[in-house]
Design a protein around this motif. Structure first.
Motif, PDB file in Angstrom:
ATOM      1  N   LEU A   5       0.849  -1.185   0.000  1.00  0.00           N
ATOM      2  CA  LEU A   5       0.000   0.000   0.000  1.00  0.00           C
ATOM      3  C   LEU A   5       0.885   1.236   0.000  1.00  0.00           C
ATOM      4  N   VAL A   6       0.578   2.163  -0.889  1.00  0.00           N
ATOM      5  CA  VAL A   6       1.368   3.370  -1.083  1.00  0.00           C
ATOM      6  C   VAL A   6       0.478   4.577  -0.798  1.00  0.00           C
ATOM      7  N   HIS A   7       0.998   5.553  -0.074  1.00  0.00           N
ATOM      8  CA  HIS A   7       0.259   6.776   0.226  1.00  0.00           C
ATOM      9  C   HIS A   7      -0.080   7.522  -1.062  1.00  0.00           C
ATOM     10  N   GLY A   8       0.920   7.719  -1.906  1.00  0.00           N
ATOM     11  CA  GLY A   8       0.709   8.330  -3.211  1.00  0.00           C
ATOM     12  C   GLY A   8       0.978   9.821  -3.290  1.00  0.00           C
ATOM     13  N   ASP A   9       1.032  10.517  -2.163  1.00  0.00           N
ATOM     14  CA  ASP A   9       1.281  11.959  -2.178  1.00  0.00           C
ATOM     15  C   ASP A   9       2.114  12.346  -0.960  1.00  0.00           C
ATOM     16  N   MET A  10       3.211  11.630  -0.780  1.00  0.00           N
ATOM     17  CA  MET A  10       4.030  11.803   0.416  1.00  0.00           C
ATOM     18  C   MET A  10       4.942  13.030   0.270  1.00  0.00           C
ATOM     19  N   HIS A  11       4.629  14.045   1.052  1.00  0.00           N
ATOM     20  CA  HIS A  11       5.475  15.233   1.149  1.00  0.00           C
ATOM     21  C   HIS A  11       5.230  15.867   2.504  1.00  0.00           C
ATOM     22  N   MET A  12       6.016  16.886   2.849  1.00  0.00           N
ATOM     23  CA  MET A  12       5.965  17.486   4.190  1.00  0.00           C
ATOM     24  C   MET A  12       4.595  18.057   4.542  1.00  0.00           C
ATOM     25  N   GLY A  13       3.846  18.498   3.555  1.00  0.00           N
ATOM     26  CA  GLY A  13       2.526  19.046   3.830  1.00  0.00           C
ATOM     27  C   GLY A  13       1.525  18.005   4.299  1.00  0.00           C
ATOM     28  N   ASN A  14       1.846  16.736   4.120  1.00  0.00           N
ATOM     29  CA  ASN A  14       0.939  15.659   4.527  1.00  0.00           C
ATOM     30  C   ASN A  14       1.442  14.903   5.752  1.00  0.00           C
ATOM     31  N   ILE A  15       2.427  15.451   6.434  1.00  0.00           N
ATOM     32  CA  ILE A  15       2.954  14.837   7.652  1.00  0.00           C
ATOM     33  C   ILE A  15       2.719  15.800   8.809  1.00  0.00           C
ATOM     34  N   MET A  16       2.103  15.289   9.861  1.00  0.00           N
ATOM     35  CA  MET A  16       1.892  16.086  11.071  1.00  0.00           C
ATOM     36  C   MET A  16       2.852  15.578  12.144  1.00  0.00           C
ATOM     37  N   PHE A  17       3.601  16.499  12.727  1.00  0.00           N
ATOM     38  CA  PHE A  17       4.565  16.123  13.751  1.00  0.00           C
ATOM     39  C   PHE A  17       3.968  16.303  15.137  1.00  0.00           C
ATOM     40  N   ALA A  18       4.425  15.472  16.071  1.00  0.00           N
ATOM     41  CA  ALA A  18       3.964  15.539  17.453  1.00  0.00           C
ATOM     42  C   ALA A  18       4.429  16.840  18.093  1.00  0.00           C
ATOM     43  N   ILE A  19       3.691  17.259  19.107  1.00  0.00           N
ATOM     44  CA  ILE A  19       4.028  18.458  19.871  1.00  0.00           C
ATOM     45  C   ILE A  19       4.214  18.031  21.321  1.00  0.00           C
ATOM     46  N   ASP A  20       5.311  18.474  21.929  1.00  0.00           N
ATOM     47  CA  ASP A  20       5.584  18.078  23.308  1.00  0.00           C
ATOM     48  C   ASP A  20       4.782  18.930  24.297  1.00  0.00           C
ATOM     49  N   LYS A  21       4.975  18.688  25.587  1.00  0.00           N
ATOM     50  CA  LYS A  21       4.210  19.377  26.624  1.00  0.00           C
ATOM     51  C   LYS A  21       4.463  20.888  26.648  1.00  0.00           C
ATOM     52  N   ASN A  22       5.597  21.332  26.064  1.00  0.00           N
ATOM     53  CA  ASN A  22       5.905  22.764  25.981  1.00  0.00           C
ATOM     54  C   ASN A  22       5.458  23.370  24.651  1.00  0.00           C
TER      55      ASN A  22
END
Length: 165
Positions: A5-22
């Motif tokens: 299975l391939v995402h098909g549109d993998m770029h930075m705009g489609n990745i959400m990064f975690a946010i720490d407690k700060n």
């Protein structure tokens, strides 16, 4: 090679990064979004799209071999360390990446306006910054085309000769 299975549109705009407690952004991925182009395909197509669209030529060139080797090592872990169970070799992964890279390199120039077009409307950016973003995209495309030409004149020459790409 077996498809995955391939995402098909993998770029930075489609990745959400975690946010720490700060409330600082972390290196941990929280989610991958925008799955409407999900399909069955090459194990290397998402990697090729990500590297072509998210890094300039220098970063992409340095990352390619490392990323393929890392992918293979992750597969080995998934198969309990038994390399005989891995459905493809690093050589097959490299060849699949090269095919996927060619596709993404040709898409890159067409997509430059999509990625950099909105920058021209940002009033808080001066013209020099806007031009720097545009130049970055053009240089990224130039590097991709140089590498595509190198592949098509070298190890993938049979495809150049067969299809006249």
């Amino acid at each position: 090679m077996p498809s995955i299975l391939v995402h098909g549109d993998m770029h930075m705009g489609n990745i959400m990064f975690a946010i720490d407690k700060n409330e600082n952004i972390c290196n941990e991925i929280a989610a991958i979004v925008d799955w409407q182009t999900l399909h069955e395909g090459s194990a290397m197509s998402d990697l090729a799209r990500f590297l072509v669209f998210c890094g300039d030529g220098v970063v992409r060139r340095q990352s390619e071999a490392m990323a393929i080797e890392f992918y293979y090592e992750c597969l080995k872990k998934e198969f309990g360390g038994d390399a005989l169970k891995i459905p493809y070799s690093t050589e097959q992964l490299q060849k699949a990446y090269n095919f996927a890279f060619l596709t993404q390199a040709f898409f890159l120039l067409a997509d430059l306006d999509f990625f950099f077009g909105p920058i021209k409307d940002r009033k808080e950016l001066n013209d020099g910054i806007k031009m720097a973003f545009y130049d970055y995209g053009v240089l990224k495309a130039l590097h991709a085309y140089q590498d595509a030409d190198k592949l098509l004149q070298g190890e993938m020459k049979e495809f150049f000769d067969k299809y006249g790409i």
